[in-house]
Design an enzyme around this catalytic site. Structure first.
Site, PDB file in Angstrom:
ATOM      1  N   ASP A  97       0.886  -1.162   0.000  1.00  0.00           N
ATOM      2  CA  ASP A  97       0.000   0.000   0.000  1.00  0.00           C
ATOM      3  C   ASP A  97       0.921   1.208   0.000  1.00  0.00           C
ATOM      4  OD1 ASP A  97      -1.591   2.165   0.636  1.00  0.00           O
ATOM      5  OD2 ASP A  97      -2.658   1.165   2.280  1.00  0.00           O
ATOM      6  N   HIS A 115      -8.530   4.922   2.553  1.00  0.00           N
ATOM      7  CA  HIS A 115      -7.956   3.594   2.301  1.00  0.00           C
ATOM      8  C   HIS A 115      -8.796   2.783   1.313  1.00  0.00           C
ATOM      9  CE1 HIS A 115      -4.925   3.711   5.506  1.00  0.00           C
ATOM     10  NE2 HIS A 115      -5.842   4.251   6.298  1.00  0.00           N
ATOM     11  N   ASP A 159      -6.708  -0.599  -1.758  1.00  0.00           N
ATOM     12  CA  ASP A 159      -5.618   0.379  -1.854  1.00  0.00           C
ATOM     13  C   ASP A 159      -4.250  -0.288  -1.986  1.00  0.00           C
ATOM     14  OD1 ASP A 159      -5.306  -0.648   0.680  1.00  0.00           O
ATOM     15  OD2 ASP A 159      -5.523   1.250   1.737  1.00  0.00           O
ATOM     16  N   ASP A 160      -4.217  -1.574  -2.315  1.00  0.00           N
ATOM     17  CA  ASP A 160      -2.940  -2.295  -2.402  1.00  0.00           C
ATOM     18  C   ASP A 160      -2.505  -2.505  -3.838  1.00  0.00           C
ATOM     19  OD1 ASP A 160      -2.210  -3.009   0.400  1.00  0.00           O
ATOM     20  OD2 ASP A 160      -4.270  -3.746   0.345  1.00  0.00           O
ATOM     21  N   GLN A 185       2.918   4.128   2.968  1.00  0.00           N
ATOM     22  CA  GLN A 185       2.529   3.466   4.225  1.00  0.00           C
ATOM     23  C   GLN A 185       3.294   2.169   4.513  1.00  0.00           C
ATOM     24  OE1 GLN A 185      -1.841   2.958   5.275  1.00  0.00           O
ATOM     25  NE2 GLN A 185      -1.407   0.824   4.824  1.00  0.00           N
ATOM     26  N   ASN A 222      16.633  -7.461  -0.190  1.00  0.00           N
ATOM     27  CA  ASN A 222      15.423  -8.271  -0.173  1.00  0.00           C
ATOM     28  C   ASN A 222      14.315  -7.439   0.464  1.00  0.00           C
ATOM     29  OD1 ASN A 222      13.434 -10.321   0.666  1.00  0.00           O
ATOM     30  ND2 ASN A 222      15.021 -11.791   0.086  1.00  0.00           N
ATOM     31  N   TYR A 254       1.827  -0.927  15.176  1.00  0.00           N
ATOM     32  CA  TYR A 254       0.934  -1.038  14.031  1.00  0.00           C
ATOM     33  C   TYR A 254       1.243   0.030  12.975  1.00  0.00           C
ATOM     34  CZ  TYR A 254      -3.042  -1.588  11.094  1.00  0.00           C
ATOM     35  OH  TYR A 254      -3.820  -1.809  10.009  1.00  0.00           O
ATOM     36  N   LYS A 293      -2.126  -3.068   8.034  1.00  0.00           N
ATOM     37  CA  LYS A 293      -2.203  -4.528   8.073  1.00  0.00           C
ATOM     38  C   LYS A 293      -1.383  -5.076   6.931  1.00  0.00           C
ATOM     39  CE  LYS A 293      -6.391  -4.066   7.723  1.00  0.00           C
ATOM     40  NZ  LYS A 293      -6.064  -2.643   7.786  1.00  0.00           N
ATOM     41  N   GLN A 342      -4.989 -27.671 -11.537  1.00  0.00           N
ATOM     42  CA  GLN A 342      -5.187 -28.803 -12.464  1.00  0.00           C
ATOM     43  C   GLN A 342      -4.027 -29.805 -12.356  1.00  0.00           C
ATOM     44  OE1 GLN A 342      -8.733 -26.923 -13.605  1.00  0.00           O
ATOM     45  NE2 GLN A 342      -8.127 -28.966 -14.210  1.00  0.00           N
TER      46      GLN A 342
END
Ligand code: 13P
Ligand code: 13P
Ligand code: MG
Ligand code: MG
Length: 368
Positions: free
Chosen positions: A13, A20, A54-55, A96, A106, A230, A233, A243
């Site tokens: 995001d 959002h 929003d990703d 964000q 990485n 936080y 998320k 298959q």
């Protein structure tokens, strides 16, 4: 260089539009413009830029294997450039998910979600890329169990000799940074003891038991743990091969016909039903939700991404969406009460510590 193909999905995001709820088209254009030269130069075989809510999702194929520095750097730079566009437009939460300032080889642990798998492309290689918004990696546990271990979902486990021996699940303990493998069907009940606790034990990958071939891989980053607080998320991604030795496309989609309850929704602090939608409809707006899942289908052709098909753009999921709205409405009526609100330990954007500090000296010891 190998003759195997690698499918890398790297997402972040980098700015919401509006709030959002969705993605500004300039971000997707910027991502396409940044990846196009890499395809021309041969670093990428092919790519597709997509989104859920929003990703921003970078779906790339190449021959450099998983965890490749060049590919991760390309993705990081692309996400940085898109952050630049988001900042110019003052989009919400620009950058964000990009936690570090300097790329160190990485993107894992730097904020973006990553799911990658390397394999020999089969005669026909149908692939599904699932992408979710307003939820976290544990959201894949129930669908993966149903897809690869539940005969009521995947009849192939019963009637296809190619799948009858079952699948091996790699489960990560995201708090302790440990992993364990369970073979199903033999260890099905052991598997469920752990992966039923979706906030801590997450299915990282699934392998075909007969051949050890990779069948599915998910992103299991937990941003809240990475950053120590936080910061958004870890809206997750999942790649599933279909298959042959693996579930049919319809078997892999079937678990999403039940809008199961996941963590996420408003401020990452609630439970809500996971609603399968088309890319077009992946604009979580009501109370910033409910959580969404989108699925893009591709046929690989010598590494080229033939597609996508927008797999949940199908009226057969209308009833699921209606059920998700009903379940969402039921939960919303709980307002700030559990179980709509997450239990204390899981609260992410929480104001709890600050308020606790403010009132701490008003707590009196009880006499008995
Ligand atoms: P087709 O006969 O359309 O190829 O379908 C085979 C199948 O197994 C569907 O699940
Ligand atoms: P995202 O993780 O999708 O940015 O959502 C954050 C949020 O707080 C929604 O209310
Ligand atoms: Mg956001
Ligand atoms: Mg998001």
């Amino acid at each position: 260089m190998t003759d195997k193909v690698t499918l890398s999905v790297i997402k972040a995001d980098v700015g919401g539009y509006v709030g959002h709820s969705s993605m500004h088209e300039d971000l997707m254009k910027e991502a396409e413009e940044r990846l196009e030269p890499a395809k021309r130069d041969g670093m990428l075989i092919d790519f597709h830029v997509s989104r859920v809510g929003d990703d921003l999702e970078l779906i790339m194929t190449h021959r450099k294997g998983v965890d490749n520095t060049e590919i991760h750097q390309l993705a990081w730079k692309t996400l940085e450039c898109c952050t630049g566009v988001a900042k110019k437009l003052k989009l919400y939460g620009a950058g964000q998910d990009l936690l570090g300032d300097a790329f160190s080889g990485n993107v894992k642990g730097m904020g973006p979600g990553v799911a990658e798998m390397e394999f020999v492309e089969r005669e026909s290689e149908p692939i599904l890329v699932f992408m979710a918004d307003k939820t976290s990696s544990g959201a894949w546990n129930m669908p993966l169990v149903k897809m690869f271990a539940d005969p009521f979902t995947t009849i192939g486990l019963v009637i296809s000799p190619a799948m009858h021996d079952g699948f091996r699940f790699e489960v990560q303990d995201v708090l302790e940074h440990k992993r364990i493998y369970f073979d199903c069907p033999d260890e099905f009940y052991d598997l469920l003891v752990f992966v039923g606790a979706c906030a801590r034990y997450m299915i990282r990958a699934v392998y075909h038991r007969g051949t050890d071939e990779i069948a599915a891989v998910s992103s299991t980053q937990r941003l809240s743990v990475i950053a120590g607080r936080y910061v958004g998320k870890d809206d997750p991604v999942l790649i599933v091969r279909c298959q042959g030795n693996f579930p049919a496309v319809g078997e892999a989609l079937e678990p999403f016909a039940f809008p199961h309850m996941v963590e996420g929704w408003m401020r990452g602090s609630h439970h809500g039903p996971l609603m399968p939608v088309s890319v077009e409809q992946s604009n979580p707006s009501r109370f910033d939700g409910p959580p969404r899942v989108v699925c893009l289908g591709f046929q690989l052709c010598n590494g080229s991404l033939v597609g996508p098909r927008d797999m949940f753009d199908d009226p057969s999921f209308d009833e699921t969406r209606r059920q998700a709205n009903l379940a969402g409405e039921y939960l919303r009526r709980h307002g700030p009460f559990e179980p709509h609100r997450l239990p204390l330990g899981e609260m992410e954007y929480t104001t709890m510590p600050g308020i606790m500090e403010r009132v701490a000296d008003r707590f009196e010891e009880l006499a008995d």
